[in-house]
Design a protein around this motif. Structure first.
Motif, mmCIF file in Angstrom:
data_model
loop_
_atom_site.group_PDB
_atom_site.id
_atom_site.type_symbol
_atom_site.label_atom_id
_atom_site.label_comp_id
_atom_site.label_asym_id
_atom_site.label_seq_id
_atom_site.Cartn_x
_atom_site.Cartn_y
_atom_site.Cartn_z
ATOM 1 N N VAL A 63 0.851 -1.186 0.000
ATOM 2 C CA VAL A 63 0.000 0.000 0.000
ATOM 3 C C VAL A 63 0.886 1.235 0.000
ATOM 4 O O VAL A 63 1.969 1.249 0.605
ATOM 5 N N LEU A 64 0.412 2.269 -0.691
ATOM 6 C CA LEU A 64 1.167 3.516 -0.743
ATOM 7 C C LEU A 64 1.276 4.149 0.637
ATOM 8 O O LEU A 64 0.330 4.086 1.446
ATOM 9 N N ARG A 65 2.421 4.740 0.897
ATOM 10 C CA ARG A 65 2.591 5.501 2.125
ATOM 11 C C ARG A 65 1.633 6.682 2.117
ATOM 12 O O ARG A 65 1.426 7.322 1.095
ATOM 13 N N GLY A 66 1.055 6.950 3.296
ATOM 14 C CA GLY A 66 0.078 8.032 3.393
ATOM 15 C C GLY A 66 -1.342 7.584 3.163
ATOM 16 O O GLY A 66 -2.253 8.415 3.121
ATOM 17 N N SER A 67 -1.563 6.258 3.014
ATOM 18 C CA SER A 67 -2.918 5.752 2.830
ATOM 19 C C SER A 67 -3.591 5.587 4.185
ATOM 20 O O SER A 67 -2.974 5.717 5.248
ATOM 21 N N SER A 68 -4.867 5.288 4.162
ATOM 22 C CA SER A 68 -5.619 4.945 5.366
ATOM 23 C C SER A 68 -6.347 3.634 5.110
ATOM 24 O O SER A 68 -6.666 3.301 3.963
ATOM 25 N N LEU A 69 -6.600 2.894 6.186
ATOM 26 C CA LEU A 69 -7.180 1.557 6.065
ATOM 27 C C LEU A 69 -8.470 1.491 6.856
ATOM 28 O O LEU A 69 -8.494 1.786 8.057
ATOM 29 N N ASP A 101 -5.812 5.576 10.510
ATOM 30 C CA ASP A 101 -5.597 6.793 9.743
ATOM 31 C C ASP A 101 -4.153 6.910 9.283
ATOM 32 O O ASP A 101 -3.306 6.053 9.548
ATOM 33 N N ILE A 102 -3.875 8.015 8.595
ATOM 34 C CA ILE A 102 -2.554 8.202 7.984
ATOM 35 C C ILE A 102 -1.457 8.212 9.035
ATOM 36 O O ILE A 102 -0.371 7.653 8.835
ATOM 37 N N SER A 103 -1.718 8.813 10.186
ATOM 38 C CA SER A 103 -0.677 8.943 11.203
ATOM 39 C C SER A 103 -0.285 7.600 11.809
ATOM 40 O O SER A 103 0.835 7.430 12.282
ATOM 41 N N ASN A 104 -1.205 6.637 11.810
ATOM 42 C CA ASN A 104 -0.925 5.329 12.403
ATOM 43 C C ASN A 104 -0.646 4.251 11.377
ATOM 44 O O ASN A 104 -0.321 3.117 11.752
ATOM 45 N N ASP A 126 7.933 14.505 -8.290
ATOM 46 C CA ASP A 126 6.533 14.134 -8.492
ATOM 47 C C ASP A 126 5.657 14.840 -7.462
ATOM 48 O O ASP A 126 6.123 15.674 -6.688
ATOM 49 N N ASN A 127 4.385 14.473 -7.437
ATOM 50 C CA ASN A 127 3.421 15.172 -6.583
ATOM 51 C C ASN A 127 3.205 14.495 -5.235
ATOM 52 O O ASN A 127 2.216 14.754 -4.553
ATOM 53 N N ASP A 128 4.114 13.618 -4.834
ATOM 54 C CA ASP A 128 4.012 12.968 -3.525
ATOM 55 C C ASP A 128 4.266 14.007 -2.437
ATOM 56 O O ASP A 128 5.382 14.477 -2.251
ATOM 57 N N ASN A 129 3.206 14.349 -1.709
ATOM 58 C CA ASN A 129 3.324 15.364 -0.657
ATOM 59 C C ASN A 129 3.254 14.761 0.743
ATOM 60 O O ASN A 129 3.020 15.458 1.720
ATOM 61 N N VAL A 130 3.456 13.435 0.826
ATOM 62 C CA VAL A 130 3.457 12.782 2.121
ATOM 63 C C VAL A 130 4.867 12.847 2.680
ATOM 64 O O VAL A 130 5.808 12.340 2.075
ATOM 65 N N LYS A 131 4.998 13.448 3.822
ATOM 66 C CA LYS A 131 6.310 13.646 4.409
ATOM 67 C C LYS A 131 6.845 12.329 4.957
ATOM 68 O O LYS A 131 6.108 11.532 5.519
ATOM 69 N N ASP A 132 8.116 12.157 4.793
ATOM 70 C CA ASP A 132 8.818 11.041 5.411
ATOM 71 C C ASP A 132 9.294 11.498 6.781
ATOM 72 O O ASP A 132 10.123 12.393 6.897
ATOM 73 N N ASP A 133 8.729 10.881 7.832
ATOM 74 C CA ASP A 133 9.051 11.332 9.188
ATOM 75 C C ASP A 133 10.535 11.196 9.499
ATOM 76 O O ASP A 133 11.098 11.980 10.255
ATOM 77 N N ALA A 134 11.166 10.182 8.939
ATOM 78 C CA ALA A 134 12.586 9.980 9.250
ATOM 79 C C ALA A 134 13.446 11.052 8.606
ATOM 80 O O ALA A 134 14.369 11.587 9.200
ATOM 81 N N ALA A 135 13.153 11.377 7.336
ATOM 82 C CA ALA A 135 13.983 12.352 6.628
ATOM 83 C C ALA A 135 13.403 13.753 6.678
ATOM 84 O O ALA A 135 14.095 14.727 6.396
#
Length: 780
Positions: free
Chosen positions: A335-341, A379-382, A511-520
């Motif tokens: 699943v893409l990072r930043g998704s919700s389940l 959610d996205i944060s978890n 690209d348009n990926d606007n999901v932040k990588d918490d580590a970087a």
């Protein structure tokens, strides 16, 4: 004698009444004796029951059995010593015999008198009335002289009466103690053994079986279960160990419990025991110190399990994708990072709570809708990669050890794929060059920006360097997009890159990926093309490099000319050999095939050389060595490139076709001869044209060498001029310093050399003289 009469009834009734009184005394004696035995029997049985229960801490069923035994024993005592004797009423004859036995002097007079007095008249025939009367009177007289009560044991009667009084007194004291002392031993015994309550005996240790309700505890069927026993904080003695006793459990009688690692903070102590794979019900109790718990019945129930499960993932907004249902049982899911389940499912039994646990670390509560169904959203944060486990708890607090789980793997949005190629330039360029480039950008979800990145480093002792970016207008107009084809030009002159630098070019796209990588803490999706390394040189260095490459291509072309001449010679030889043959042999046909293949190879290699010379033309134009359509470009195009294309194209194709026609007409002499002759003619034209091209290439090399010599002379003159001006400035500075004045000398005006055009396009300068000589030599 016959006139004698029997005694009157009043005389015999006195004896009868005395016998009735004796019978009443006997009944009283039986009552006293039976009641005393019953009372003491009940007291002794109760005492025994109290001792047994206090020592062995009997459970409810055992106490119920003991109560039943006590009641049964008391009833048996009452039956044997009271009801049975009272039910056997002694007759007058039996009492008379008992009285005669106790009074030996009576003989049998009393029983005889009583029996004769009861005889009816119809049975008196044959008997002497006088004798009967005398016997009756004598027996009655003697009976009046005897005390009938002496047949009873008065000492035993008094003993049993005393025992009965003592039993009644002791029983009354027990009843009063039970009522007056609620925490007394008798009250506890009565509650436990008469009322069958669970009142505990006074003890220094208090044990509690957790989750035991009404003597029952629930275990999940077929699962491992950890049972806890707590030593209450108000206990006076805390035992070092606690054991579990089993009843109706296969293969086990007792088991030691282990002290838990984490103890409660309220002062109590906790022990645990693990029951593995429980498949059958059993009973157990805990014991420790002086405490025994009641027996607890284990009931097995099926733990809750997931009956149906639906997983729906919602990709991040930038992906612009619709929610997708994940097929159950086919994990792990990427699943893409930043998704919700979204999770929704049902259970096999009513639930009290539901949660989803991620890698045994993070737990997220799910909503229990109607006891059987559950739902929730991660959610996205978890939402992270890991193992997701759905934990269901029923209304009894049970959960299955074999919970439903699935794996989630993060499918990172790949950076844009970037391909770029340089057009019309080689590995060396001049500072004022234009660099045409083309490429293709692709991304899974969209490209939002792109630019050219460059960096340069000089190789001299000062080691200067620089970097920057250049925006491409053709790309900017097409973005954002999923796929972009572009062609544009990068001008080097505005970048002010000095000669002698190593220039690196690449194209970067985000690209348009606007999901932040918490580590970087950044958006990492930037794709870059391969690096293109260029060397920035002067114009004369570029010309020298072009000349070197022209020589290499000329040498290669000489080899191709030699091959073509060999093909022509072999074709003529084969033609002469087969001129008078009726048909070609197989070996001759194979030779024709070999000639065709060699002709194709010469054509393709010639076309490649033509393509390289076309590149030289573009390189001259892009490096701005001369204006578009200049003499150098025209010469290379008209005298080399186009003739080579003619040789590698129509001429070579015609030669190959004629050789193939010759092979196919192997049995026809005349058509075969004509095809042979045409093939030889075409090959001769190719050889002639290639020789002409080669002569032009040799001439061009000499011309270019002369031009390069001119540039070298001009460069040498400029170097001499620069050194002369520098030495002049230094001498002036020294003279001024000796005179005591140090004015700042004006900076020497170094003329900027102009890149001369070829001698055909520029008249020779009047000075310096060596340049004129070089120009004249170039013209010659």
């Amino acid at each position: 004698m016959s006139g004698a009469t029997l005694p009157s009834t009043s005389e015999t009734s006195l004896v009868t009444s005395r016998l009735a009184q004796l019978r009443s005394k006997i009944s009283l004696w039986f009552w006293i004796d039976g009641l005393s035995r019953i009372a003491w029997g009940a007291l002794l049985l109760s005492l025994a029951d109290l001792i047994l229960d206090y020592l062995f801490r009997m459970d409810l069923s055992q106490r119920a059995v003991m109560l039943a035994l006590m009641i049964a024993a008391t009833v048996w005592i009452a039956y044997k010593w009271l009801f049975l004797p009272l039910s056997q009423v002694p007759s007058d004859d039996a009492l008379c015999l008992r009285v005669e036995a106790a009074n030996k002097h009576l003989g049998e007079s009393l029983i005889s008198a009583l029996q004769l007095a009861r005889l009816p008249e119809d049975k008196q025939h044959g008997m002497s009335p006088l004798l009967m009367n005398q016997t009756i009177r004598m027996g009655m007289k003697r009976a009046q002289e005897v005390d009938f009560s002496n047949v009873l044991d008065s000492l035993s009667f008094r003993f049993h009466a005393i025992l009965l009084v003592l039993a009644l007194g002791l029983s009354s004291w027990c009843v009063i103690s039970i009522a007056a002392f609620p925490s007394g031993i008798l009250r506890i015994w009565a509650e436990r053994n008469l009322l069958l309550m669970s009142t505990p005996w006074p003890q220094s240790t208090n044990l509690e079986i957790e989750r035991a309700v009404n003597g029952k505890v629930v275990f999940p069927r077929g699962e491992d279960w950890t049972q806890f026993v707590t030593v209450a904080a108000d206990s006076k003695i805390f035992p070092d160990s606690v054991h579990i006793d089993f009843r109706r459990a296969r293969g086990r009688q007792s088991q030691a419990m282990k002290r838990t690692t984490e103890q409660p903070t309220d002062g109590s102590q906790r022990f645990e025991a693990v029951f593995n794979n429980v498949l059958e019900p059993f009973e157990f109790r805990a014991r420790g110190g002086d405490a025994y718990t009641d027996w607890v019945q284990v009931e097995l129930v099926d733990p809750p399990a997931v009956d149906s499960l639906e997983l729906e993932v919602t990709p991040p907004q930038y992906a612009n994708l619709a929610p997708e249902k994940l097929p159950p049982g086919r994990g792990p899911y990427y699943v893409l990072r930043g998704s919700s389940l979204a999770i929704q499912g049902t259970s096999t039994k009513p639930l009290a709570s539901a949660s989803i646990v991620i890698d045994d670390e993070k737990s997220i509560e799910l909503k229990v809708d109607n006891s059987l169904s559950f739902s929730g959203v991660v959610d996205i944060s978890n939402f992270v990669a890991g193992q997701y486990t759905i934990v269901l708890k029923d209304e009894l607090g049970l959960s299955s050890r074999r919970n439903t789980s699935f794996g989630i793997r993060i499918r990172l949005d790949r950076e844009p794929r970037v391909r770029m190629r340089l057009l019309g330039v080689s590995g060396v360029v001049v500072p004022k060059a234009r660099i045409p480039l083309a490429g293709r950008l692709t991304d899974d979800f969209g490209i939002v920006s792109s630019q050219i990145e460059y960096s340069w480093t000089t190789s001299d002792t000062e080691r200067k360097q620089g970097d920057g970016t250049v925006a491409l207008e053709s790309l900017t107009k097409q973005l954002p997009a999923l796929e972009v084809d572009f062609a544009d030009v990068v001008e080097l002159e505005p970048l002010a890159i000095p000669t002698g630098s190593a220039l690196t070019l690449r194209i970067a796209a985000r690209d348009n990926d606007n999901v932040k990588d918490d580590a970087a803490d950044e958006v990492p999706n930037v794709g870059k093309s391969s690096d293109f390394l260029l060397r920035v040189v002067t114009e004369d260095e570029l010309r020298a490099d072009l000349l070197r490459r022209e020589k290499e291509q000329r040498q290669e072309f000489e080899r191709l000319l030699k091959n073509e001449e060999d093909i022509l010679t072999e074709t003529r030889a084969l033609e002469a050999t087969t001129n008078n043959s009726a048909a070609l042999e197989s070996i001759q046909k194979d030779m024709l095939l070999q000639l065709q293949r060699r002709q194709k190879q010469v054509a393709s290699n010639t076309a490649a050389i033509a393509e390289r010379f076309s590149g030289f033309v573009l390189e001259v134009e892009n490096n701005r060595i001369e204006e578009p359509g200049g003499k150098l470009q025209t010469r290379l195009t008209k005298e080399i490139v186009e003739p080579m294309q003619l040789v590698s194209g129509p001429m070579a194709s015609e030669s190959i076709a004629k050789l193939d026609e010759t092979r196919r007409q192997s049995a026809d002499v005349k058509p075969r001869g004509e095809a042979f002759a045409q093939a030889v003619a075409v090959q001769q034209k190719m050889v002639d044209e290639m020789r002409l091209i080669l002569s032009r290439m040799v001439k061009a090399e000499g011309f270019q060498e002369a031009v390069n010599l001119l540039y070298e002379i001009q460069k040498s003159q400029q170097d001499v001029y620069d050194r002369t001006m520098k030495e002049k400035a230094e001498r002036i500075q020294n003279i001024l310093e000796k005179e005591g004045s140090t004015p700042t000398p004006p900076a020497p005006q170094t003329p900027v050399p102009q890149s001369p055009a070829p001698p055909e396009a520029q008249p020779p300068a009047t000075e310096p003289a060596p340049a004129e000589e070089a120009t004249a030599a170039a013209k010659e």
